[in-house]
Design an enzyme around this catalytic site. Structure first.
Site, PDB file in Angstrom:
ATOM      1  N   ASP A 133    -148.758  -8.644  61.295  1.00  8.20           N
ATOM      2  CA  ASP A 133    -147.828  -7.848  60.488  1.00  8.20           C
ATOM      3  C   ASP A 133    -148.194  -6.524  60.457  1.00  8.20           C
ATOM      4  O   ASP A 133    -149.360  -6.156  60.046  1.00  8.20           O
ATOM      5  CB  ASP A 133    -147.588  -8.291  58.934  1.00  8.20           C
ATOM      6  N   ASP A 189    -144.754  -9.246  49.853  1.00  6.90           N
ATOM      7  CA  ASP A 189    -144.433  -7.505  49.793  1.00  6.90           C
ATOM      8  C   ASP A 189    -144.142  -7.034  48.694  1.00  6.90           C
ATOM      9  O   ASP A 189    -145.135  -7.001  47.636  1.00  6.90           O
ATOM     10  CB  ASP A 189    -143.175  -7.605  50.796  1.00  6.90           C
ATOM     11  N   GLY A 191    -145.461 -11.925  62.324  1.00 10.20           N
ATOM     12  CA  GLY A 191    -145.168 -10.591  61.489  1.00 10.20           C
ATOM     13  C   GLY A 191    -144.983 -10.765  60.115  1.00 10.20           C
ATOM     14  O   GLY A 191    -145.449 -11.763  59.325  1.00 10.20           O
ATOM     15  N   HIS A 192    -144.134  -9.696  59.578  1.00  5.38           N
ATOM     16  CA  HIS A 192    -143.945  -9.808  58.138  1.00  5.38           C
ATOM     17  C   HIS A 192    -143.248 -10.822  57.654  1.00  5.38           C
ATOM     18  O   HIS A 192    -143.647 -11.368  56.651  1.00  5.38           O
ATOM     19  CB  HIS A 192    -143.084  -8.417  58.267  1.00  5.38           C
ATOM     20  N   PHE A 193    -142.151 -11.244  58.100  1.00  5.45           N
ATOM     21  CA  PHE A 193    -141.354 -12.154  57.538  1.00  5.45           C
ATOM     22  C   PHE A 193    -141.787 -13.639  57.876  1.00  5.45           C
ATOM     23  O   PHE A 193    -140.865 -14.238  58.735  1.00  5.45           O
ATOM     24  CB  PHE A 193    -139.905 -11.982  57.573  1.00  5.45           C
TER      25      PHE A 193
END
Length: 289
Positions: A237, A102, A263-265
Site C-alpha cells: 500500500d 484507513d 495495495g490499500h483495499f
C-alpha cells in the site's frame, strides 16, 4: 444470514448502517476508510454473518449516511468517533470487536482507548497508529497541515478522490487489477460528487493531524491494556505501507500478524484469505463455538 439496511438518527444525523448475524453472537463493528463506505465490507459481512453479529456504518458525508452542511456540523475524526460510539450505545452493544481500516483506525482507536473494558479484539487492515506509517503519500497532506492555503497541496489532495485517483487507490500495487470491480470507485463517486463534499474531504485531510497527536496515547493503550490484535495488511500500500504495520510490533503484545502482496483495499484482492483469518481469530478470541 442476510444483510439488512438501516438508518438511525444519532446526535441529529441520519446514520446508515448494514447489519447481519444473530445479535446474541459476538459483535464486530466494521469501520470503513477514505474515500469509501460500508460497501467495502459487503463480502466480508456475508462470510462472517453465520457466526458473528456485524454492524457496518457509513460516516456523515460518506456512502448513504446524511451529509449535514459544514456550517453546522464538525467534520472531524473526534466527532465521527463520538457518533460511532453513540450508535453502539443506542443499539445496546456493550462488548464488541473493531475492524479498523484507513480512516476507521483513528475513529476506532479513540473508542478503544477510552473504553478498553468494552473491547473484545482489534482487527487492523491498512490503518495507522505510528508515524513510521506516514510515508511519501503524506507529504502533500503534511504541507496542507502547515498551510491550509497551500493551493499546490490542495490540488494534489483533490486528485486523490477524482475518478482517476479513486481507481488508483483501488488498483495500485494489486497483483492482478482485473480482479478489482470498477463498481467500487463508481459507487464511491456517488457521495463524493455531492455538493460541498470536496470541501468535506479537504477538511478531513486537514483534521487528520489530530490523530497523529493521539498516537502516543493509543500506543500507551496497547501497552497497558494488551488488546488482542489481528493485523491483515496490504504490505505494498502506498498510502499506509507495510512499515506502519510493522510498527505495531513495538507495543502490541497479543499480536497476530499477516501481510499480503497487495495495495490499500486488500479485501478486494485477498478477501477470501483475510476473511478466513478473521473468522478463525474471532472464534478463538471471543469464545464463539
Amino acid at each position: 444470514m442476510k444483510t439488512s439496511y438501516h438508518t438511525k438518527k444519532i446526535n441529529g444525523v441520519d446514520i446508515f448502517y448494514r447489519e447481519a448475524g444473530n445479535k446474541e453472537n459476538p459483535t464486530l463493528l466494521l469501520l470503513h476508510g477514505y474515500p469509501t463506505s460500508s460497501h467495502m465490507f459487503r463480502n466480508l459481512i456475508n462470510y462472517l454473518a453465520d457466526d458473528f453479529h456485524l454492524i457496518a456504518p457509513d460516516y456523515p458525508g460518506y456512502g448513504r449516511t446524511e451529509q449535514p452542511p459544514m456550517s453546522g456540523f464538525a467534520y472531524t475524526f473526534e466527532n465521527f468517533s463520538n457518533l460511532m460510539k453513540t450508535l453502539l450505545d443506542e443499539l445496546d452493544i456493550q462488548k464488541f470487536s473493531l475492524y479498523l481500516m484507513d480512516y476507521g483506525a483513528p475513529i476506532g482507536f479513540r473508542i478503544a482507548s477510552r473504553n478498553p473494558e468494552r473491547i473484545d479484539t482489534l482487527i487492523v487492515q491498512n490503518g495507522c497508529a505510528y508515524e513510521e506509517g506516514l510515508e511519501t503519500f503524506w507529504d502533500p497532506i503534511k504541507a496542507y497541515w502547515k498551510d491550509r492555503n497551500n493551493k499546490e497541496a490542495e490540488n494534489t489532495l483533490r486528485g486523490f478522490h477524482d475518478p482517476n485517483g479513486l481507481k488508483w487507490q483501488y488498483t495500485h500495487s494489486v497483483p492482478d487489477p482485473a480482479v478489482i470491480s470498477p463498481d467500487n470507485w463508481e459507487i464511491d463517486l456517488r457521495h463524493l460528487e455531492r455538493l460541498e463534499n470536496d470541501a468535506i474531504q479537504l477538511a478531513m485531510f486537514y483534521d487528520y493531524q489530530t490523530n497523529v497527536t493521539l498516537y502516543p496515547e493509543w500506543q500507551e493503550y496497547f501497552r497497558k491494556h494488551e488488546p488482542e490484535m489481528l493485523i491483515v495488511y496490504g504490505k505494498d500500500d502506498y498510502i499506509f505501507p507495510g512499515s506502519g504495520a510493522e510498527a505495531f510490533k513495538k507495543d502490541v503484545k497479543n499480536l497476530e500478524f499477516h501481510l499480503f502482496p497487495t495495495g490499500h483495499f486488500a479485501l478486494e484482492s485477498f478477501g477470501d484469505e483475510i476473511s478466513a483469518l478473521i473468522k478463525d481469530f474471532l472464534k478463538r478470541k471471543t469464545g464463539k463455538k
